[in-house]
Design a protein around this motif. Structure first.
Motif, PDB file in Angstrom:
ATOM      1  N   ARG A 183       0.848  -1.193   0.000  1.00 31.44           N
ATOM      2  CA  ARG A 183       0.000   0.000   0.000  1.00 31.44           C
ATOM      3  C   ARG A 183       0.884   1.245   0.000  1.00 31.44           C
ATOM      4  N   VAL A 184       0.524   2.208  -0.859  1.00 30.96           N
ATOM      5  CA  VAL A 184       1.275   3.458  -0.955  1.00 30.96           C
ATOM      6  C   VAL A 184       0.478   4.627  -0.384  1.00 30.96           C
ATOM      7  N   CYS A 185      -0.789   4.752  -0.795  1.00 31.82           N
ATOM      8  CA  CYS A 185      -1.617   5.871  -0.362  1.00 31.82           C
ATOM      9  C   CYS A 185      -3.063   5.587  -0.747  1.00 31.82           C
TER      10      CYS A 185
ATOM     11  N   GLU B 245      -7.156  -1.032  -4.912  1.00 26.14           N
ATOM     12  CA  GLU B 245      -7.998  -2.011  -4.236  1.00 26.14           C
ATOM     13  C   GLU B 245      -8.682  -1.320  -3.059  1.00 26.14           C
ATOM     14  N   ASP B 246      -9.991  -1.303  -3.078  1.00 24.64           N
ATOM     15  CA  ASP B 246     -10.777  -0.649  -2.026  1.00 24.64           C
ATOM     16  C   ASP B 246     -10.348   0.807  -1.815  1.00 24.64           C
ATOM     17  N   GLY B 247     -10.066   1.508  -2.923  1.00 24.67           N
ATOM     18  CA  GLY B 247      -9.697   2.918  -2.842  1.00 24.67           C
ATOM     19  C   GLY B 247      -8.267   3.186  -2.422  1.00 24.67           C
ATOM     20  N   GLU B 248      -7.469   2.130  -2.288  1.00 24.89           N
ATOM     21  CA  GLU B 248      -6.070   2.257  -1.865  1.00 24.89           C
ATOM     22  C   GLU B 248      -5.142   1.900  -3.032  1.00 24.89           C
TER      23      GLU B 248
END
Length: 114
Positions: free
Chosen positions: A9-11, A102-105
């Motif tokens: 995950r980055v942001c 994925e899921d807004g991430e």
């Protein structure tokens, strides 16, 4: 250090602005994350291949035909955002990374060589 080959995950996607690059430290890699107005999302090395400076997140986003590009803010070499090929100087190439939402991430995957 994160394991190469895993998604990291980055942001959040809503933290990105179209056509405005963001720098991100992922494991030991400094990346430039770029969101396009059409929703396309790219992750490339933030290191300028020509100078070694970490500035690609401040590059100029554009296109060549149907290919989206980024130009170095220093010497204006133009790179394909998908392949990393340099259109202006054949001996340079920009490392690219798989990216997904994925899921807004926003997640990127470092390659095995990273």
């Amino acid at each position: 250090m994160k394991h190469p080959g895993t998604w990291i995950r980055v942001c959040s996607l809503d933290e990105l602005e179209p056509l405005w690059g963001e720098a991100a430290l992922v494991g030991d890699e400094q990346l430039a994350i770029l969101l396009l107005p059409n929703g396309g999302l790219y992750a490339v090395d933030n290191r300028d291949p020509a100078t070694g400076s970490f500035v690609m997140s401040r590059g100029i986003v554009g296109s060549r035909g149907d290919r989206f590009t980024i130009a170095s803010p220093l010497h204006k070499q133009v790179y394909d955002l998908e392949t990393g090929e340099c259109f202006t100087t054949a001996e340079y190439s920009l490392r690219t990374y798989p990216v997904r939402v994925e899921d807004g991430e926003v997640h990127v995957r470092l390659s095995e060589a990273a």
